[in-house]
Structure formats: C-alpha cells, structure tokens
Design an enzyme around this catalytic site. Structure first.
Site, short mmCIF file in Angstrom:
data_model
loop_
_atom_site.label_atom_id
_atom_site.label_comp_id
_atom_site.label_asym_id
_atom_site.label_seq_id
_atom_site.Cartn_x
_atom_site.Cartn_y
_atom_site.Cartn_z
N THR A 137 -13.71 -4.30 -8.32
CA THR A 137 -14.93 -4.29 -9.14
C THR A 137 -14.73 -3.34 -10.31
O THR A 137 -14.51 -2.14 -10.11
CB THR A 137 -16.14 -3.85 -8.30
OG1 THR A 137 -16.27 -4.74 -7.18
CG2 THR A 137 -17.41 -3.87 -9.13
N ASP B 49 0.85 -1.19 0.00
CA ASP B 49 0.00 0.00 0.00
C ASP B 49 0.89 1.24 0.00
O ASP B 49 1.92 1.26 0.68
CB ASP B 49 -0.92 0.01 1.22
CG ASP B 49 -2.14 0.90 1.02
OD1 ASP B 49 -1.96 2.13 0.88
OD2 ASP B 49 -3.26 0.37 0.99
N LYS C 260 -24.08 -0.36 8.09
CA LYS C 260 -24.59 -1.65 8.56
C LYS C 260 -23.85 -1.98 9.85
O LYS C 260 -22.83 -1.35 10.17
CB LYS C 260 -24.39 -2.75 7.51
CG LYS C 260 -22.93 -3.04 7.18
CD LYS C 260 -22.79 -4.14 6.15
CE LYS C 260 -23.16 -5.49 6.71
NZ LYS C 260 -22.84 -6.59 5.77
N GLU D 58 -14.65 -10.03 -6.10
CA GLU D 58 -14.90 -10.38 -4.69
C GLU D 58 -16.38 -10.25 -4.39
O GLU D 58 -17.10 -9.49 -5.03
CB GLU D 58 -14.06 -9.49 -3.78
CG GLU D 58 -14.23 -8.00 -3.98
CD GLU D 58 -15.45 -7.41 -3.31
OE1 GLU D 58 -15.98 -8.06 -2.39
OE2 GLU D 58 -15.87 -6.31 -3.70
N PHE D 59 -16.81 -10.99 -3.34
CA PHE D 59 -18.20 -10.93 -2.90
C PHE D 59 -18.25 -10.82 -1.38
O PHE D 59 -18.99 -11.53 -0.71
CB PHE D 59 -18.97 -12.16 -3.39
CG PHE D 59 -19.02 -12.28 -4.88
CD1 PHE D 59 -19.96 -11.59 -5.63
CD2 PHE D 59 -18.09 -13.06 -5.55
CE1 PHE D 59 -19.99 -11.69 -7.02
CE2 PHE D 59 -18.11 -13.17 -6.95
CZ PHE D 59 -19.06 -12.49 -7.67
N LYS E 208 -0.62 3.65 7.08
CA LYS E 208 -1.39 2.41 7.18
C LYS E 208 -0.46 1.20 7.30
O LYS E 208 -0.70 0.29 8.10
CB LYS E 208 -2.30 2.27 5.95
CG LYS E 208 -3.32 1.16 6.07
CD LYS E 208 -4.13 1.01 4.79
CE LYS E 208 -5.14 2.12 4.61
NZ LYS E 208 -6.06 1.82 3.47
N GLY F 70 -36.56 -1.62 5.32
CA GLY F 70 -35.87 -0.66 6.16
C GLY F 70 -35.70 0.67 5.47
O GLY F 70 -36.55 1.09 4.68
N CYS G 172 -20.41 -0.78 -2.00
CA CYS G 172 -20.67 -1.59 -3.20
C CYS G 172 -21.99 -1.28 -3.90
O CYS G 172 -22.00 -0.86 -5.05
CB CYS G 172 -20.60 -3.07 -2.84
SG CYS G 172 -18.96 -3.64 -2.35
#
Length: 441
Positions: free
Chosen positions: A121, A30, A320, A151-152, A35, A253, A260
């Site tokens: 993505t 990175d 979330k 990725e998922f 970081k 909701g 994403c």
C-alpha cells in the site's frame, strides 16, 4: 510463470502461496533468515487459517520455495512482486524505507527483463518514484515495467480473499505488462479493473478509508442509540437492507484496528494535507475511533465507581478473530487505560498472547483460558469476537467471577442465553443493558 515475491508477511506470504497453488513457480524472498528457515521447515511465522497447509503442499510439489538470497530468488523471475510493509511514520505518512530497500536490492540482482508489481500500500506517485529509483541503480542492461496491484486481504481470511477476490486492480501505463499480470491471475477467475498507476494507488487508500469511515459512523450511531434507548443492531439491519448502503462493516463495537485501516486513513489524510485539499471527514473518522476504543473502560468506571484494586478479565487481545496480529489492536489502549487506573488485568486470547506480550508487556497477566481469566473478576470485557467466546458456557463463567458483570465490546453474546443465567449485568454496545436479578436472592 516464474514469480519472485519480496516479503513474507501477511500479504507477501499469502500471495506467494496462492500463486503457487494456481500453478506458478514462486520464490519468496525475505532478509529475515530466521523466518526463511521456518518457512523451509513448512512452518508459517504468522497465524492464518489454511496458510500453513497450502505452504506445505506447494513446497512438497515443488512450486514454492523460500530464500534469503536476492541473487537466487531473482535468477529466473519474469514477474517480481513487492509486498513489504509500509508502516506509519510519526507524522502519519507512509514509511517507504522497506520499499526503497527492496527496489535497491532488486536493481542490484535482476538479470532479465521483468515486470515489477507493487502490491504494498503506497501513496499516489510512489510507483513512478520507484521506477526512477530502479532505473538509476540497475546493474544489468534489463527492461523494467511497473504495475500497481494493490491487495485487499483481511487477516484471518487472507487465503479466501486471494483465491476468491472481489476484484483485481491492475494499474499500468504499459498494455503488455497489464496483459501479463492478467494472465498470471486468470486462473482465479475474478473481475479485473484496468486503470492507470495513480488511480490504482488511490483505489486502495480510498477503499480502506471508506470502510473505516463506515465503522466510525455506525459507532457514532451506537452511542446515540444508547442515549436514546434504541438498538443499534436493529438500526444497522434496517440500514443494511438498503442496497446503496449494504450490511457489511455496520457492526457496532470498540473500533477498528489492524495493519491497514489506522495507517491508511492517516496516510490518506496526510496526502490530502500535502496537496492542500481539506478532508475533515477523515479527521472525524480517526477521532471517533480513538474515543470508541476506550468505551468499555468508561463504562466500567461508571458502573464500578472507579477501577483501583478491581480485577478485570479481558477476553481477546488480537485486533480481530482468526489472527495473532496485534497492530493497533483496541486491546492495547484498553489494557493501558485499565492498568493506569489501578486495575489488575487478567487476559486470555486463543493465539495472540505471545505477540500481545511484546506490545503490552507484563503490566497484565496472561491466562491459559477464559475461565482462568474470569476467576475472581469484578467485571469481564469481551474485546475480540473469537468464535469460542460466542460459545462460552456463560453460567459457568459467572460462577467463578466475583461480580457477574460483562461489558461486551463486540456484541457477540446471545442475550437469551444471558437472561437464563439468573443474576447478571450485561452491557453491550449501542443496545439496552440486560440486568437480571435471581428471584431467589
């Protein structure tokens, strides 16, 4: 295998840690030296359950390392995974600038034949574009093979989603490259789908757009349920028993958020327009979600007769639970609407307050507990369904409020417990309100 991972965000760091956990030698790269210093100290820059635990474990055992040096990180890499961000541009399309920079850095420093795996993505055709970019800037005589491997992962369960994935998509026009990536993932013992590069790229967008559409659909139904006097939770349960529909993503909701769904739906819509293929369903998915995010504000305005001078308690800020991610969080729009209407907002989130302050600023007050946020409130909003909010002692919370009024944007409170509280007004989403008056009053 010796693996290098470009990027230490949710996807890159989770992927690197999990690949080390199943036995590979991984170096995460990175350009953010701050970081990297944190990671070398065994500290994760993001909140994600189990991530820091596995980071420390695999670092100590010598399978996981971190560097800001491309030369060092790529020295022995046989597989290079690119997992940098592709944020949304102003016009809705994916911004590929970080991806392009990663490809240029890779081209300058790769010293051996390798497989480049694009996990970011990206729009259809991006892998082909990146390969040409790489080949045009290579400094050494090496062979590059490309694989699309979307990725998922879900924030809050990224480790679980990596280690126990539903499927692994491998898109490549080179059989040897596909076999090598299968070998890398084989210890996970999950199903593979082998396809061409463009189909792999499309699978990611199609999956996220479908899930976002499912959320907007049930939110549209929830609004009908409120008007008709039906209960959206029973409706969703009845729908979910149908195997063709399934129960996942049928929770009504205040809409979706995160890194994403919002950007991927808009990026796919941009692609459809670019190709001249109308896709009005995606336009409506976005419109419903935008409208739903301000649902609680509209309800509060109607019930309170305006918000000027009212104190509103907000429980939850992250998009979330189990994450500190504020990207496209509904709380952002809610907070701005409340303050623009003259309300004083006191908010509490178990982990996201620091990130929220960077996005929302000091227009709202950040409290250290749900009880502090609720003190003197004219109404309380539940914005994120953290488990600790489900377990709140509601009676104690109501005692410190000015008015016992709750607007639950996630339908996460137990109605039986609410009814035992005496005086309360509870307004869920897509279900009848619970209005109880203490008999002694």
């Amino acid at each position: 295998m010796k693996v290098a991972v470009f990027g230490t965000g949710y996807v890159g760091l989770s992927t690197g840690v999990c690949l080390a956990e199943i036995g590979h030698e991984v170096v995460c790269i990175d350009v953010d030296e701050r970081k990297i210093d944190l990671l070398k100290e065994g500290k994760s820059p993001i909140y994600e359950p189990r991530l820091e635990e596995l980071l420390i474990k695999n670092s100590i055992e010598g399978r996981l390392a971190f560097t800001a040096s491309h030369q060092q990180g790529l020295r022995e890499a046989e597989i290079v995974i690119i997992a940098v961000g592709t944020p949304q541009s102003d016009d809705g399309q994916a911004d590929l600038s970080f991806l392009e920079q990663a490809a240029k850095d890779l081209a300058r420093h790769i010293v051996r034949d390798c497989i480049v795996v694009v996990k970011s993505t990206v729009p259809v055709g991006t892998n082909e574009y990146l390969k040409q970019l790489l080949l045009g800037q290579l400094k050494n005589n090496v062979e590059i093979k490309m694989v699309s491997n979307p990725e998922f992962l879900r924030q809050g369960s990224a480790i679980q989603d990596t280690m126990k994935a539903d499927r692994i998509i491998i898109g490549s026009d080179d059989e040897g490259a596909s076999e090598k990536i299968q070998e890398m993932y084989r210890p996970l013992n999950v199903p593979f789908l082998l396809t061409d590069v463009r189909s792999a790229e499309m699978i990611k967008y199609a999956s996220n757009a479908f899930l976002a559409t499912k959320i907007s659909f049930i939110n549209g139904i929830s609004n009908l349920c409120e008007a008709a006097g039906a209960d959206v939770e029973d409706v969703a349960k009845g729908m979910g028993y149908d195997k063709r529909i399934g129960s996942a993503f049928l929770n009504a909701g205040i809409g979706y958020g995160g890194s994403c769904f919002p950007k991927d739906v808009k990026a796919l819509l941009h692609t459809s327009r670019e190709l001249g293929v109308p896709f009005s369903l995606l336009e409506e998915t976005i419109a419903i979600n935008d409208h739903q995010q301000e649902l609680l504000v509209r309800k509060a305005m109607k019930r309170l007769g305006g918000l000027k001078g009212k104190k509103i308690a907000m429980l939850g800020l992250s998009f979330k639970p189990n994450t500190d991610d504020m990207r496209e969080a509904p709380s952002i729009k809610i907070a701005k609407s409340l303050t623009a209407s003259g309300a004083d907002v006191a908010a509490f989130d178990p982990v996201a307050a620091s990130n929220a302050r960077k996005v929302i600023g000091d227009a709202i007050t950040y409290m250290d507990s749900a009880m502090e946020a609720a003190k003197g409130a004219d109404a309380l909003f539940i914005v994120t369904e953290w488990e600790e909010f489900r377990l709140l002692e509601i009676a104690s919370l109501l005692e410190v409020m000015k008015q016992p009024i709750i607007f639950d944007g996630r339908n996460c409170l137990d109605e039986a417990a609410l009814k035992a509280c005496g005086t309360i007004e509870y307004y869920p989403v897509g279900r009848p309100a619970v209005i109880m008056k203490d008999k002694n009053i």
